[in-house]
Design a protein around this motif. Sequence first.
Motif, PDB file in Angstrom:
ATOM      1  N   GLY A 165      -3.655   0.004  -2.254  1.00 52.80           N
ATOM      2  CA  GLY A 165      -4.900  -0.687  -2.562  1.00 52.80           C
ATOM      3  C   GLY A 165      -5.065  -0.826  -4.066  1.00 52.80           C
ATOM      4  O   GLY A 165      -4.125  -0.594  -4.836  1.00 52.80           O
ATOM      5  N   THR A 166      -6.249  -1.185  -4.500  1.00 52.88           N
ATOM      6  CA  THR A 166      -6.494  -1.325  -5.942  1.00 52.88           C
ATOM      7  C   THR A 166      -6.549   0.036  -6.635  1.00 52.88           C
ATOM      8  O   THR A 166      -6.483   0.110  -7.859  1.00 52.88           O
ATOM      9  CB  THR A 166      -7.810  -2.089  -6.204  1.00 52.88           C
ATOM     10  OG1 THR A 166      -8.892  -1.399  -5.549  1.00 52.88           O
ATOM     11  CG2 THR A 166      -7.733  -3.509  -5.670  1.00 52.88           C
ATOM     12  N   ALA A 193     -10.892   4.150   3.023  1.00 55.91           N
ATOM     13  CA  ALA A 193     -10.752   2.797   2.475  1.00 55.91           C
ATOM     14  C   ALA A 193     -11.367   2.696   1.080  1.00 55.91           C
ATOM     15  O   ALA A 193     -10.781   2.102   0.164  1.00 55.91           O
ATOM     16  CB  ALA A 193     -11.403   1.787   3.415  1.00 55.91           C
ATOM     17  N   CYS A 196      -9.139   4.427  -1.643  1.00 51.63           N
ATOM     18  CA  CYS A 196      -7.903   3.763  -2.091  1.00 51.63           C
ATOM     19  C   CYS A 196      -8.132   2.327  -2.566  1.00 51.63           C
ATOM     20  O   CYS A 196      -7.171   1.641  -2.916  1.00 51.63           O
ATOM     21  CB  CYS A 196      -6.852   3.785  -0.983  1.00 51.63           C
ATOM     22  SG  CYS A 196      -7.226   2.741   0.442  1.00 51.63           S
ATOM     23  N   TYR A 198      -9.355  -0.249  -0.778  1.00 47.86           N
ATOM     24  CA  TYR A 198      -8.872  -1.149   0.281  1.00 47.86           C
ATOM     25  C   TYR A 198      -9.546  -2.515   0.225  1.00 47.86           C
ATOM     26  O   TYR A 198     -10.732  -2.636  -0.060  1.00 47.86           O
ATOM     27  CB  TYR A 198      -9.142  -0.512   1.644  1.00 47.86           C
ATOM     28  CG  TYR A 198      -8.945  -1.463   2.808  1.00 47.86           C
ATOM     29  CD1 TYR A 198      -7.688  -1.640   3.377  1.00 47.86           C
ATOM     30  CD2 TYR A 198     -10.012  -2.212   3.311  1.00 47.86           C
ATOM     31  CE1 TYR A 198      -7.504  -2.523   4.431  1.00 47.86           C
ATOM     32  CE2 TYR A 198      -9.828  -3.092   4.369  1.00 47.86           C
ATOM     33  CZ  TYR A 198      -8.568  -3.247   4.916  1.00 47.86           C
ATOM     34  OH  TYR A 198      -8.393  -4.131   5.949  1.00 47.86           O
ATOM     35  N   LYS A 199      -8.765  -3.545   0.530  1.00 43.94           N
ATOM     36  CA  LYS A 199      -9.286  -4.868   0.846  1.00 43.94           C
ATOM     37  C   LYS A 199      -8.372  -5.475   1.899  1.00 43.94           C
ATOM     38  O   LYS A 199      -7.238  -4.999   2.094  1.00 43.94           O
ATOM     39  CB  LYS A 199      -9.361  -5.765  -0.390  1.00 43.94           C
ATOM     40  CG  LYS A 199      -8.036  -6.042  -1.064  1.00 43.94           C
ATOM     41  CD  LYS A 199      -8.233  -6.928  -2.291  1.00 43.94           C
ATOM     42  CE  LYS A 199      -6.885  -7.214  -2.964  1.00 43.94           C
ATOM     43  NZ  LYS A 199      -7.053  -8.082  -4.164  1.00 43.94           N
ATOM     44  N   THR A 202      -4.304  -5.249   2.533  1.00 49.16           N
ATOM     45  CA  THR A 202      -3.681  -4.099   1.863  1.00 49.16           C
ATOM     46  C   THR A 202      -2.489  -3.593   2.684  1.00 49.16           C
ATOM     47  O   THR A 202      -2.548  -3.530   3.909  1.00 49.16           O
ATOM     48  CB  THR A 202      -4.707  -2.961   1.684  1.00 49.16           C
ATOM     49  OG1 THR A 202      -5.690  -3.376   0.716  1.00 49.16           O
ATOM     50  CG2 THR A 202      -4.044  -1.682   1.179  1.00 49.16           C
TER      51      THR A 202
END
Length: 208
Positions: A165-166, A193, A196, A198-199, A202
Amino acid sequence: MQDISLDYIVKEVIDRVKKEIFIEVEASGRHIHLCEKDINILFGQGYNLTKSKELSQPGQYACNERVTLIGPKGTIKNVVVLGPSRPHTQVELSLTDALSLGAKIPVRESGNIDNTPGITISTEKSSITLDKGVIVAKRHIHITPEDAAKFKVRDKEEVKVEVLGTRPLIFEDTVIRVSKNFRTYMHIDYDEANACGYKKGTLCRIIK
């Protein structure tokens, strides 16, 4: 036209390479699985759940129906019901949800509800109080037998997984669940989520 064709080919090649190395991640919000008996109590005798949208796992779907969860110290409204019905009612929450409800909820694999806390579930029509069935779902990977062989993992094995993730993180103790009835996805809850970054879209990789 040549440029469009080349872009399409490049995208296809990249997508195929990703599938050979990575697994897509999905974030699962709070939800409830209901048994037929509890569906009849909460929504009316002979009631059929109404499908809202299909989920990634074959035969699983989100319903239009919603319930309210009532804990020792708090309430959570508008909790989605997932279908189809199951043999036993099970509520899946995050640890943050557990704090909101004032309940101590264990991290468990889906279906392992022995010695778990209960909760009150209500709708506009009725309510029930469970004596067990509330869990924080252990992070896991649904995986086909073919993909399990490719990634060299086996059913019930616990692995480390790097989620890209980002805010990339390595999650330990991730359970592998192998079945020919699955599609290959990693499932994490909203707490994980958020941790980490998350989007949708991912990816993750299993660390062996």
